[in-house]
Write an enzyme that holds these catalytic residues in place. Structure first.
Site, PDB file in Angstrom:
ATOM      1  N   TYR A 187      36.848  37.041  42.318  1.00 22.92           N
ATOM      2  CA  TYR A 187      36.624  35.771  41.617  1.00 22.92           C
ATOM      3  C   TYR A 187      35.172  35.298  41.693  1.00 22.92           C
ATOM      4  CZ  TYR A 187      41.746  35.465  42.117  1.00 22.92           C
ATOM      5  OH  TYR A 187      43.084  35.704  42.093  1.00 22.92           O
ATOM      6  N   TYR A 235      50.498  30.363  37.830  1.00 21.83           N
ATOM      7  CA  TYR A 235      49.771  31.524  38.377  1.00 21.83           C
ATOM      8  C   TYR A 235      50.809  32.443  39.001  1.00 21.83           C
ATOM      9  CZ  TYR A 235      46.886  34.598  41.100  1.00 21.83           C
ATOM     10  OH  TYR A 235      46.300  35.732  41.616  1.00 21.83           O
TER      11      TYR A 235
END
Ligand SMILES: *Cc1c(COP(=O)(O)O)cnc(C)c1O
Length: 395
Positions: free
Chosen positions: A6, A132
């Protein structure tokens, strides 16, 4: 070189290097840090727990891993038996895998094939806005072996709805004969921003799923093992398929499980080979992971973790009561999770380093500053985390 998750590798700041870890603490060269996020929410018993470490060592003295294709072993047999007893209702059939994302993939394949095995075309998945469910992408699709794929050819797409009953009812009214499943992170949507919603929504979802034979999947990879203040949200509303990961192994080794109920399992149980579930991660049922998961569940029950989590929630509410700031949109608390949502993500820039310097490891993302503490945390350690959060806004 390591490619970090990320992160824009060009601009990321150097990660903190951990030299040792014990209990709720991470040790760097110059700091002792309370891990306020339990290493991405999994490290519920804390680091270097003597019993968990011993369980891994003891298993390693026998073997670390054998494949589950054509072989089996004590740790995986004991863990599936334990889960069968530990989990609510008739969630009895454990399909193991090496990560939460893969376990979610398995649940979605189960839901689709549950229908194709019964000669029904149900190509759609219903999911939540801000959901998610992991990071995997297209591994099976780029493969080219018909034997592995034929059962899944019908998949079409996903529809997202907000956590509101009218939207849920509308989706079922319109699409019920095309839906194979409704997948949710129950009560607490984690990576989507620590969003919390009401159990009534899930109760209504259960009714509608029953009415139209749509499978209800709870992705409790994050919420399982007490995080919401309930052992499992599945204790309150029973899903057809339950996905567990993260805390399953106490965070000691990556592992996950997709647990199906009798109805789902029966749709695969047949004399016809083509009705089998064509999935099999290399490391499913890993012996070290199963051994440590078993020990973790034993500790979870023996040490009455649900009381610990209740205490964490009480302290969190007490410490954050009446705490406001013009930059804060909302403070949300549920079980072992506290989230401070700000209006502007720029208001959290620099917080991680600020916390580091004060002895807390935190990892805010987007507009969310949050804690998901190890359950073994002491009151003064928990209070310190909230003090650091509050100090950031008062500086
Ligand atoms: C973390 C997470 C996943 C993915 O698990 P991995 O082990 O990272 O693949 C899936 N679902 C939920 C709700 C999660 O929080």
């Amino acid at each position: 070189m390591i490619w970090y998750p990320y992160e824009q590798m060009k601009t990321m700041k150097a990660p903190y290097k951990i030299l040792d870890a014990e209990g709720v603490y991470l040790y760097t060269k110059d700091q002792k840090l309370i891990d306020s996020v339990s290493s991405w929410w999994c490290m519920i018993h804390g680091y270097k727990h003597p019993e968990l470490t011993a369980a891994i060592k003891a298993q390693a003295d026998h073997f670390c891993h054998v494949m589950l294709g054509g072989l089996t072993h004590d740790p995986v047999e004991k863990l599936s038996a334990k889960l069968q007893e530990f989990l609510p209702g008739d969630l009895d059939y454990c399909f193991f895998s090496d990560s939460g994302s893969v376990a979610v993939e398995v649940s979605l394949k189960m839901a689709l094939q549950y229908n194709t095995n019964q000669g029904r075309k149900r190509p759609l998945v219903l999911a939540l806005e801000h959901a998610y469910h992991g990071d995997t992408f297209k591994a099976m699709e780029v493969g080219d072996d018909e034997d592995y794929h034929f059962a899944f050819d019908q998949k079409e797409g996903v529809m997202h709805i907000p956590t509101e009953i009218p939207a849920l009812e509308e989706a079922f009214a319109k699409y019920h004969d095309r839906l194979n499943c409704f997948i949710v992170e129950p009560l607490l949507q984690g990576a989507g921003g620590m969003r919390m919603y009401d159990i009534g929504f899930l109760q209504r979802a259960r009714e509608l799923c029953d009415q139209y034979d749509v499978l209800l999947i709870f992705d409790e990879v994050a919420t399982g093992f007490g995080r919401t203040g309930h052992r499992f949200v599945a204790d309150l509303v029973l899903p057809d398929i339950l996905v567990l990961g993260k805390a399953l192994t106490g965070g000691y080794i990556g592992h996950a499980v997709t647990v199906a109920n009798h109805k789902v399992f029966q749709a695969f149980y047949s004399d016809d080979d083509r009705k089998a579930l064509m999935h099999g991660p290399t490391f499913m049922g890993n012996a070290l992971a199963c051994a440590v998961a078993l020990k973790g569940i034993e500790i979870f029950e023996r040490e009455n973790y649900m009381a610990k989590i209740q205490r964490i929630e009480e302290i969190s509410r007490r410490e954050m009561a009446d705490f406001t700031d013009p930059r804060i949109r909302e403070v949300r608390i549920m079980g072992g999770c506290t989230c401070v949502e700000v209006y502007d993500s720029a208001d959290l820039e620099g917080f991680q380093q600020f916390a580091y310097e004060r002895g807390v490891f935190s990892r805010p993302f987007l507009k969310y500053m949050y804690s998901m503490v190890p359950y073994v945390i002491e009151e003064e350690e928990l209070v310190k985390i909230f003090d650091v959060m509050k100090a950031w806004f008062r500086r």
